[in-house]
Structure formats: structure tokens, C-alpha cells
Design a protein around this motif. Structure first.
Motif, mmCIF file in Angstrom:
data_model
loop_
_atom_site.group_PDB
_atom_site.id
_atom_site.type_symbol
_atom_site.label_atom_id
_atom_site.label_comp_id
_atom_site.label_asym_id
_atom_site.label_seq_id
_atom_site.Cartn_x
_atom_site.Cartn_y
_atom_site.Cartn_z
ATOM 1 N N LYS A 58 0.815 -1.220 0.000
ATOM 2 C CA LYS A 58 0.000 0.000 0.000
ATOM 3 C C LYS A 58 0.851 1.274 0.000
ATOM 4 N N GLU A 59 1.914 1.307 0.772
ATOM 5 C CA GLU A 59 2.711 2.534 0.831
ATOM 6 C C GLU A 59 3.408 2.804 -0.493
ATOM 7 N N SER A 60 3.964 1.788 -1.108
ATOM 8 C CA SER A 60 4.614 1.996 -2.408
ATOM 9 C C SER A 60 3.590 2.308 -3.491
ATOM 10 N N ALA A 61 2.361 1.800 -3.349
ATOM 11 C CA ALA A 61 1.319 2.076 -4.342
ATOM 12 C C ALA A 61 0.986 3.563 -4.379
ATOM 13 N N ARG A 62 1.072 4.241 -3.242
ATOM 14 C CA ARG A 62 0.832 5.691 -3.241
ATOM 15 C C ARG A 62 1.808 6.389 -4.184
ATOM 16 N N GLY A 63 3.071 6.014 -4.106
ATOM 17 C CA GLY A 63 4.072 6.616 -4.987
ATOM 18 C C GLY A 63 3.812 6.298 -6.440
ATOM 19 N N ASN A 64 3.401 5.063 -6.730
ATOM 20 C CA ASN A 64 3.067 4.696 -8.108
ATOM 21 C C ASN A 64 1.949 5.582 -8.657
ATOM 22 N N ILE A 65 0.945 5.808 -7.817
ATOM 23 C CA ILE A 65 -0.217 6.582 -8.255
ATOM 24 C C ILE A 65 0.161 8.038 -8.480
ATOM 25 N N VAL A 66 0.905 8.618 -7.567
ATOM 26 C CA VAL A 66 1.327 10.009 -7.735
ATOM 27 C C VAL A 66 2.142 10.163 -9.021
ATOM 28 N N ALA A 67 3.064 9.236 -9.274
ATOM 29 C CA ALA A 67 3.867 9.296 -10.493
ATOM 30 C C ALA A 67 2.999 9.170 -11.736
ATOM 31 N N ALA A 68 2.030 8.242 -11.703
ATOM 32 C CA ALA A 68 1.159 8.055 -12.862
ATOM 33 C C ALA A 68 0.298 9.286 -13.114
ATOM 34 N N LEU A 69 -0.182 9.922 -12.045
ATOM 35 C CA LEU A 69 -0.986 11.130 -12.215
ATOM 36 C C LEU A 69 -0.162 12.276 -12.786
ATOM 37 N N GLU A 71 2.838 12.158 -14.427
ATOM 38 C CA GLU A 71 3.565 11.905 -15.667
ATOM 39 C C GLU A 71 2.679 11.373 -16.791
ATOM 40 N N GLY A 72 1.497 10.874 -16.446
ATOM 41 C CA GLY A 72 0.648 10.227 -17.442
ATOM 42 C C GLY A 72 -0.223 11.206 -18.209
ATOM 43 N N ASP A 73 -0.829 10.691 -19.261
ATOM 44 C CA ASP A 73 -1.785 11.445 -20.068
ATOM 45 C C ASP A 73 -3.136 10.756 -19.937
ATOM 46 N N TRP A 74 -4.045 11.366 -19.163
ATOM 47 C CA TRP A 74 -5.322 10.724 -18.865
ATOM 48 C C TRP A 74 -6.425 11.141 -19.821
ATOM 49 N N GLY A 75 -6.089 11.928 -20.823
ATOM 50 C CA GLY A 75 -6.965 12.133 -21.976
ATOM 51 C C GLY A 75 -8.385 12.559 -21.693
ATOM 52 N N GLY A 76 -8.601 13.477 -20.766
ATOM 53 C CA GLY A 76 -9.948 13.961 -20.500
ATOM 54 C C GLY A 76 -10.789 13.061 -19.630
ATOM 55 N N LYS A 77 -10.222 11.992 -19.109
ATOM 56 C CA LYS A 77 -10.975 11.092 -18.221
ATOM 57 C C LYS A 77 -11.244 11.750 -16.877
ATOM 58 N N THR A 78 -12.286 11.281 -16.204
ATOM 59 C CA THR A 78 -12.473 11.602 -14.790
ATOM 60 C C THR A 78 -11.484 10.745 -14.011
ATOM 61 N N VAL A 79 -10.632 11.387 -13.209
ATOM 62 C CA VAL A 79 -9.547 10.688 -12.522
ATOM 63 C C VAL A 79 -9.819 10.693 -11.026
ATOM 64 N N VAL A 80 -9.834 9.495 -10.456
ATOM 65 C CA VAL A 80 -10.205 9.294 -9.052
ATOM 66 C C VAL A 80 -9.179 8.376 -8.404
ATOM 67 N N VAL A 81 -8.923 8.576 -7.127
ATOM 68 C CA VAL A 81 -8.126 7.636 -6.344
ATOM 69 C C VAL A 81 -8.996 7.104 -5.223
ATOM 70 N N ARG A 82 -9.054 5.773 -5.093
ATOM 71 C CA ARG A 82 -9.760 5.179 -3.956
ATOM 72 C C ARG A 82 -8.766 4.953 -2.824
ATOM 73 N N VAL A 83 -9.009 5.622 -1.705
ATOM 74 C CA VAL A 83 -8.178 5.456 -0.522
ATOM 75 C C VAL A 83 -8.709 4.290 0.298
ATOM 76 N N ASN A 84 -8.001 3.948 1.353
ATOM 77 C CA ASN A 84 -8.465 2.896 2.253
ATOM 78 C C ASN A 84 -9.561 3.422 3.175
ATOM 79 N N ASP A 85 -10.319 2.508 3.758
ATOM 80 C CA ASP A 85 -11.448 2.935 4.581
ATOM 81 C C ASP A 85 -10.982 3.357 5.972
#
Length: 327
Positions: A58-69, A71-85
Motif C-alpha cells: 500500500k505505501e509503495s502504491a501511493r508513490g506509483n499513483i502520484v507518479a502516474a498522475l 507523468e501520465g496522459d489521462w486524456g480527459g478522463k475523470t480521474v479518481v483515487v480510492r483510498v483505504n477505509d
């Protein structure tokens, strides 16, 4: 009134209109999937830190997500992150690290297993603090609230109005089925022994009524038999017929079917736009309230129904093929 409520309400009213016919789940622990998702035709992608990510990742996944957001090209998509409960020790760090790292690339956070309004208020307060700290407008990040238990369903009206940030209510079927003791292991299908009717009808309608009463979108949960596209289409059509705005997809093979099911047919979209044009003409130019469009009588109620279909068609990117001709 909480500081920032006015701006939050203004921003989130706009966000509620986002296209969400298909909402693709992407594990935050898998960089290859994060990259592939950027080129898929889903309306929304939610980058997951919860159930699809192992505790040790989970901790490393946060870094993956931040990098993807970032550096990535999300092409007009609605972009959401689901956190833990909120029953876990990860949630607050999920919010802080993702929003501090890439909040300007993010539309919403999805909060799973929402049981009552206090869960949403907690996230609202934390988001406000982080937005102020990093210089984002207060309220720019919306909230998707996931209803996954009997308690959450009982409290769904309070959840829906807990914050002006709330944009959608999302049904989480697997945890919900467990919470009520439903005797099945197949998520999305009718439980064995339920011979007549639809075991999920009340649940879906309850979520839909709360969503519509407070101006929110309603999203159906996943269909886990990912290779059974016909089954997915059948279950998605049930939710679309009720009025849901979209459905989760777990596999690229479900996306085209979902986009089709939650889009109006071309003829229906054209008809809706014609009703709007005709009603506007007759009520403003000829000043009549009930008129004929071909063989069909239209009035204010017709206009309201047409607005719904037209909005869905526009969000789906449909183009008109018929034009209204003034008499």
C-alpha cells in the motif's frame, strides 16, 4: 458554515456532471496497469489503494499513483483515487500523500465502506486542510462515497448530504452482500433460491433515490465474471434502466459494453433534442405551454424528461442527426 463551503459547493456542482458511464478499477500497485489504463476508453479511472492492493504494497502504491498522475496522459478522463477505509491505519496518509503529490491532477477521492455522514465529514475536513496547504482551491477535489454495508444503506440520505464535495454514491456489492448475510459467492448475479424478482432492486433504488434527492450521480458496482460480457451487459442494463449513470468495470473487455449500455440510443438522443428545441420555440415565440411535435403532445414534463436523455447523450459525445424545423 464551514470555511470554504461556498466555493466547495460551486466547484462540486460542476463535478457532478462528469461522464461516468464506465469506471475502471486500476490497482495502484501495478505500474503496467496504470500505464495501460490511460489509453482505454473508460469515462472514469479510479486508481486503487484499497482492496486490490496487498497490505505490504500500500505505501509503495501511493508513490506509483502520484507518479502516474503527474507523468501520465489521462486524456480527459475523470480521474479518481480510492483510498483505504476509515477502519484502517492507512487512510490519512493516503489522502495527504496523494493530494500533496498530485492533487492538481485529481478530480475526486473515493472513500470506501462509508457507514455514516461522519466518515464523509472527516474526509472533507482533511481535504480542506491539504488543499489550503498546497495552494489548491478549497473544494476542487470531490468525494465519491461507496455504500457497502447495511448500516451505510440505512444512513445513505445523511451520507449524500454530508458535504458539498460529494459527487457520487457508489454501490459496493461484495462487502454489502457479506454484511447482510446473502447466501452467494457470485457478485452481481441473483443469489441461489431467489426465484422471482431482483434481490438488488431495493438496494439500487435506495441508493438512486438518495443520489437524485441531493443532485448526485449513482454508480453501480462491479460484475466479477469478467469474461462473461453478455452477463455484464445484462446486469448493467438493469442499472441503466433504473436511471444509474454508470457502472464499475474490472476488465478492458467490459468497457465498450458499458459505454453502450449507459448511452442513449441515437434515435432517443435526437428525439430528446427535438423536444427541447420545439418546447423552447413554442413557449417563447408562440407562448404556448402544451404543443404538438409531429403526433406527440409535449409540455413541461416532456421537457424535463428530455433534459435527462439529452444530458446523457451529450456527456457520451453523441452528435445530433436531426434538426428542428420551425413551422
Amino acid at each position: 458554515m464551514r470555511p470554504g463551503t461556498t466555493s466547495a459547493a460551486r466547484l462540486c456542482r460542476v463535478g457532478r456532471m462528469r461522464a461516468r458511464r464506465t469506471c475502471l478499477a486500476v490497482p495502484g500497485s501495478n505500474p503496467r496497469f496504470l500505464e495501460k489504463a490511460q489509453g482505454l476508453p473508460a469515462d472514469e479511472v479510479f486508481l486503487d489503494l484499497e482492496d486490490s492492493v496487498a497490505p505490504l504494497a500500500k505505501e509503495s502504491a501511493r508513490g506509483n499513483i502520484v507518479a502516474a498522475l503527474k507523468e501520465g496522459d489521462w486524456g480527459g478522463k475523470t480521474v479518481v483515487v480510492r483510498v483505504n477505509d476509515l477502519s484502517t491505519s492507512w487512510t490519512y496518509r493516503d489522502v495527504i500523500e496523494v493530494v500533496e503529490g498530485a492533487g492538481d491532477r485529481l478530480h475526486c477521492l473515493m472513500l470506501p465502506k462509508v457507514e455514516d455522514a461522519s466518515h464523509v465529514r472527516w474526509l472533507d475536513v482533511l481535504l480542506t486542510q491539504v488543499e489550503k496547504a498546497v495552494g489548491l482551491p478549497v473544494g476542487v477535489i470531490g468525494i465519491e462515497a461507496q455504500i457497502e454495508s447495511a448500516r451505510g444503506l440505512v444512513n445513505v440520505d445523511e451520507i449524500a448530504q454530508a458535504s458539498p464535495r460529494v459527487e457520487t454514491l457508489v454501490f459496493g456489492p461484495a462487502d454489502f452482500m457479506a454484511s447482510i448475510g446473502m447466501r452467494t459467492l457470485v457478485v452481481g448475479e441473483q443469489p441461489p433460491g431467489y426465484a422471482e424478482g431482483d434481490a438488488y432492486h431495493y438496494i439500487l433504488m435506495r441508493i438512486l433515490m438518495a443520489a437524485r434527492a441531493h443532485g448526485l450521480q449513482a454508480i453501480d458496482g462491479p460484475y466479477l465474471q469478467i469474461k462473461d460480457v453478455d452477463g455484464f451487459r445484462r446486469v448493467a442494463a438493469r442499472a441503466a434502466a433504473l436511471g444509474f449513470d454508470g457502472k464499475w468495470v474490472l476488465h478492458p473487455g467490459q468497457i465498450d459494453a458499458g459505454n453502450e449500455v449507459f448511452s442513449p440510443a441515437q434515435d432517443d438522443y435526437d428525439h430528446a433534442e427535438l423536444i427541447l428545441d420545439a418546447y423552447d420555440y413554442y413557449t417563447t415565440v408562440e407562448r404556448r405551454g402544451a404543443v404538438m411535435l409531429g403526433d406527440e403532445m409535449i409540455d413541461e414534463a416532456s421537457r424535463k424528461m428530455a433534459l435527462v436523455v439529452a444530458a446523457k447523450g451529450r456527456a457520451a459525445g453523441l452528435a445530433r442527426t436531426k434538426s428542428f424545423e420551425r413551422p
